[in-house]
Design an enzyme around this catalytic site. Structure first.
Site, PDB file in Angstrom:
ATOM      1  CB  SER A   3      -1.123  -0.100   1.058  1.00 61.13           C
ATOM      2  OG  SER A   3      -1.492   0.736   1.343  1.00 61.13           O
ATOM      3  CE1 TYR A   8      -4.474  -2.731   4.662  1.00 59.84           C
ATOM      4  CE2 TYR A   8      -3.905  -0.293   4.059  1.00 59.84           C
ATOM      5  CZ  TYR A   8      -4.049  -1.637   3.888  1.00 59.84           C
ATOM      6  OH  TYR A   8      -3.941  -1.689   3.213  1.00 59.84           O
TER       7      TYR A   8
END
Length: 268
Positions: free
Chosen positions: A141, A154
């Site tokens: 990401s 995350y």
């Protein structure tokens, strides 16, 4: 790498970026197996891909579990007859303040976003080595490059996956297996459907197909990494290295609105 005839396993391939990558590879002549936890979603994905004339199969399994990984690799090898490319795409997210995030949610992100790709890659390596040119593609990401508030866990697991890939690439250098790391930005996928963060907060979403096209280009060029987000992302990465306090200030100004926009962002 030429994708014609390549045998590919894509985790989390029933929708979003995983589906788009499978579709793009299929168009280039690859034989694909996709995985996911929901059989109904897999059936729909396979139907769509086969309608376009592709060679596609699916496996319903949860790669965050030992049994799910064993089933995934066993069945994939049976269907493909070997393995040339592993795409570690399955992932989950729960945004919000760390103290409001449950231990179960934290552990779920660690298991699916970090532990699963590491262990699945380890299990697949003998088959990838036996290929005429093996490849591991890790979908991380943009948050792994510039961490945003309310995504602490995350960002941690996606950053860990990125460094896992970098280290493994160097470990396998000269041994016939390459590793490429992908850093998508905000993407229009089911995983993002519960987030209300938009362009005004720096979350400009692009189609999953655009990410997939960039991944294919990276594979064909034997790239080390694929970073989405264009010039704006490049400037944020540079600022984060040169003057992180300035970026802290920018996020401080956005915190109230961002906190509200992502408080329900969950896909686990």
């Amino acid at each position: 790498m030429n994708l014609q005839g390549k045998r590919v396993l894509v985790t989390g391939g029933s929708s979003g970026i995983g589906f788009a990558i499978a579709e793009a590879m299929m168009v280039r002549g690859s034989q694909i197996v996709i995985t996911g936890r929901r059989q109904d979603a897999l059936n729909t994905a396979v139907e769509r891909l086969r309608a376009a004339g592709g060679r596609i199969d699916s496996i319903a399994a949860d790669v965050s579990t030992e049994k799910g990984r064993e089933t995934t690799l066993k069945v994939a090898l049976e269907k493909l007859g070997g393995l040339d490319i592993l795409v570690n795409n399955a992932g989950g997210v729960r945004a919000g303040r760390l103290e409001d995030t449950t231990e179960a949610e934290i552990r779920a992100m660690i298991e699916v976003d970090l532990v699963a790709p590491i262990l699945l890659t380890r299990a697949a390596l003998p088959k990838l080595r036996a290929s005429t040119g093996g490849l591991v593609v890790n979908i991380t990401s943009g948050i792994a490059l510039v961490a945003a508030p309310f995504y602490a866990t995350y960002a941690g697991v996606k950053g860990g996956l990125a460094k896992f890939g970098e280290s493994l690439r160097r470990e396998l250098k000269g041994e016939g297996v390459h590793v490429m790391t992908v850093y998508p930005g905000a993407t229009d996928t089911p995983m993002m459907s519960s987030s209300k963060a938009g362009p005004e907060l720096g979350f400009t979403r692009e189609p999953a197909a655009a990410v997939a096209d960039a991944v294919i280009a990276g594979i064909e060029e034997d790239a080390f990494e694929v970073i989405r987000g264009g010039e704006a992302r490049a400037k944020m990465i540079a600022l984060n290295r040169q003057d992180p306090a300035a970026l802290d200030k920018r996020f401080l100004d956005l915190k109230p609105a961002l906190s509200e926009a992502v408080r329900d962002h969950s896909a686990l």
